[in-house]
Scaffold this motif. Structure first.
Motif, PDB file in Angstrom:
ATOM      1  N   PRO A  96      -5.456 -24.241   6.138  1.00  0.00           N
ATOM      2  CA  PRO A  96      -6.705 -24.988   6.049  1.00  0.00           C
ATOM      3  C   PRO A  96      -6.804 -25.712   4.711  1.00  0.00           C
ATOM      4  O   PRO A  96      -6.361 -25.215   3.686  1.00  0.00           O
ATOM      5  CB  PRO A  96      -7.784 -23.901   6.186  1.00  0.00           C
ATOM      6  CG  PRO A  96      -7.106 -22.768   6.895  1.00  0.00           C
ATOM      7  CD  PRO A  96      -5.670 -22.836   6.463  1.00  0.00           C
ATOM      8  N   GLY A  97      -7.387 -26.908   4.726  1.00  0.00           N
ATOM      9  CA  GLY A  97      -7.547 -27.667   3.494  1.00  0.00           C
ATOM     10  C   GLY A  97      -6.314 -28.478   3.136  1.00  0.00           C
ATOM     11  O   GLY A  97      -6.208 -29.012   2.038  1.00  0.00           O
ATOM     12  N   GLY A  98      -5.335 -28.575   4.061  1.00  0.00           N
ATOM     13  CA  GLY A  98      -4.152 -29.382   3.810  1.00  0.00           C
ATOM     14  C   GLY A  98      -3.096 -28.714   2.949  1.00  0.00           C
ATOM     15  O   GLY A  98      -2.096 -29.323   2.619  1.00  0.00           O
ATOM     16  N   LYS A  99      -3.293 -27.463   2.593  1.00  0.00           N
ATOM     17  CA  LYS A  99      -2.291 -26.745   1.802  1.00  0.00           C
ATOM     18  C   LYS A  99      -1.155 -26.303   2.706  1.00  0.00           C
ATOM     19  O   LYS A  99      -1.343 -26.097   3.896  1.00  0.00           O
ATOM     20  CB  LYS A  99      -2.922 -25.530   1.119  1.00  0.00           C
ATOM     21  CG  LYS A  99      -3.987 -25.894   0.109  1.00  0.00           C
ATOM     22  CD  LYS A  99      -4.591 -24.653  -0.495  1.00  0.00           C
ATOM     23  CE  LYS A  99      -5.679 -25.003  -1.476  1.00  0.00           C
ATOM     24  NZ  LYS A  99      -6.299 -23.815  -2.035  1.00  0.00           N
ATOM     25  N   GLN A 100       0.024 -26.147   2.128  1.00  0.00           N
ATOM     26  CA  GLN A 100       1.190 -25.738   2.920  1.00  0.00           C
ATOM     27  C   GLN A 100       1.346 -24.226   2.873  1.00  0.00           C
ATOM     28  O   GLN A 100       1.494 -23.636   1.811  1.00  0.00           O
ATOM     29  CB  GLN A 100       2.437 -26.419   2.374  1.00  0.00           C
ATOM     30  CG  GLN A 100       3.627 -26.243   3.267  1.00  0.00           C
ATOM     31  CD  GLN A 100       4.796 -27.086   2.824  1.00  0.00           C
ATOM     32  OE1 GLN A 100       4.857 -27.532   1.701  1.00  0.00           O
ATOM     33  NE2 GLN A 100       5.730 -27.288   3.724  1.00  0.00           N
ATOM     34  N   ALA A 101       1.328 -23.591   4.048  1.00  0.00           N
ATOM     35  CA  ALA A 101       1.476 -22.142   4.141  1.00  0.00           C
ATOM     36  C   ALA A 101       2.908 -21.745   3.800  1.00  0.00           C
ATOM     37  O   ALA A 101       3.855 -22.363   4.255  1.00  0.00           O
ATOM     38  CB  ALA A 101       1.122 -21.668   5.546  1.00  0.00           C
ATOM     39  N   LEU A 102       3.037 -20.731   2.958  1.00  0.00           N
ATOM     40  CA  LEU A 102       4.359 -20.220   2.591  1.00  0.00           C
ATOM     41  C   LEU A 102       4.676 -18.928   3.331  1.00  0.00           C
ATOM     42  O   LEU A 102       5.775 -18.755   3.827  1.00  0.00           O
ATOM     43  CB  LEU A 102       4.445 -19.968   1.084  1.00  0.00           C
ATOM     44  CG  LEU A 102       4.435 -21.198   0.189  1.00  0.00           C
ATOM     45  CD1 LEU A 102       4.422 -20.786  -1.275  1.00  0.00           C
ATOM     46  CD2 LEU A 102       5.643 -22.079   0.473  1.00  0.00           C
ATOM     47  N   GLY A 103       3.756 -18.015   3.355  1.00  0.00           N
ATOM     48  CA  GLY A 103       3.994 -16.720   3.975  1.00  0.00           C
ATOM     49  C   GLY A 103       2.816 -15.814   3.702  1.00  0.00           C
ATOM     50  O   GLY A 103       1.719 -16.269   3.405  1.00  0.00           O
ATOM     51  N   THR A 104       3.096 -14.523   3.766  1.00  0.00           N
ATOM     52  CA  THR A 104       2.039 -13.543   3.505  1.00  0.00           C
ATOM     53  C   THR A 104       2.434 -12.686   2.313  1.00  0.00           C
ATOM     54  O   THR A 104       3.601 -12.647   1.907  1.00  0.00           O
ATOM     55  CB  THR A 104       1.819 -12.635   4.731  1.00  0.00           C
ATOM     56  OG1 THR A 104       2.971 -11.829   4.920  1.00  0.00           O
ATOM     57  CG2 THR A 104       1.512 -13.438   5.990  1.00  0.00           C
ATOM     58  N   THR A 105       1.460 -11.983   1.790  1.00  0.00           N
ATOM     59  CA  THR A 105       1.720 -11.109   0.646  1.00  0.00           C
ATOM     60  C   THR A 105       2.731 -10.024   1.013  1.00  0.00           C
ATOM     61  O   THR A 105       3.480  -9.562   0.157  1.00  0.00           O
ATOM     62  CB  THR A 105       0.417 -10.476   0.135  1.00  0.00           C
ATOM     63  OG1 THR A 105      -0.254  -9.811   1.224  1.00  0.00           O
ATOM     64  CG2 THR A 105      -0.515 -11.526  -0.461  1.00  0.00           C
ATOM     65  N   ALA A 106       2.799  -9.659   2.285  1.00  0.00           N
ATOM     66  CA  ALA A 106       3.769  -8.647   2.726  1.00  0.00           C
ATOM     67  C   ALA A 106       5.212  -9.150   2.609  1.00  0.00           C
ATOM     68  O   ALA A 106       6.146  -8.355   2.562  1.00  0.00           O
ATOM     69  CB  ALA A 106       3.476  -8.230   4.167  1.00  0.00           C
TER      70      ALA A 106
END
Length: 153
Positions: A56-66
């Motif tokens: 959301p907000g146009g940011k690029q998802a990298l992964g999760t904290t896990a």
């Protein structure tokens, strides 16, 4: 008639060939065929967003904290960023481009970000040089951690 090839011509041609070979050997890694064709080199882990997924907000998802082990990290090749977790709950990000000769760092192990080209090591806590030949730290990258999601800012 005398042969027009001189010793100087032969030596110059040999030196040019050696220089070209040396420059090729020091260049960045060529992409693997399947990476060049767009196929991922490893299957996507369950629960991890696809590398091209947008948050959301146009940011690029990298992964999760896990995905990021404490005292270690993970290299995101396509985004040219490495995310580390020096202490539990503390996340840092750095450029995945080595400051020595521009090779892509390949892994994070034993508290260090590792460049495979000439074995430069960088500390997961701040990207500073832990072992050369690199002399400059990895530049910081901006990430956002919201809940368990990590995005490239």
């Amino acid at each position: 008639m005398a042969d027009p090839t001189t010793r100087r011509t032969v030596l110059a041609a040999g030196a040019a060939t050696l220089a070209g070979t040396a420059l090729t050997a020091c260049g960045t890694d060529a992409p693997k065929e399947k990476e060049a064709a767009g196929a991922p080199d490893q299957p996507q882990a369950a629960g991890s967003p696809a590398p091209e997924a947008a948050a959301p907000g146009g940011k690029q998802a990298l992964g999760t904290t896990a995905d990021i082990p404490v005292g270690g990290g993970k290299v995101f090749k396509e985004q040219k960023v490495v995310v580390t977790q020096p202490k539990a709950g503390e996340y840092k990000a750095f450029s995945a481009v080595c400051t020595h000769q521009g090779c892509a760092v390949s892994s994070v192990k034993d508290g260090h970000i590792v460049c495979p080209c000439h074995q430069s090591l960088f500390k997961v806590a701040d990207g500073s040089v832990a072992g050369g030949p690199a002399t400059r730290p990895l530049p910081a990258a901006k990430i956002t951690v919201e809940g368990t999601n990590i995005t490239l800012a």
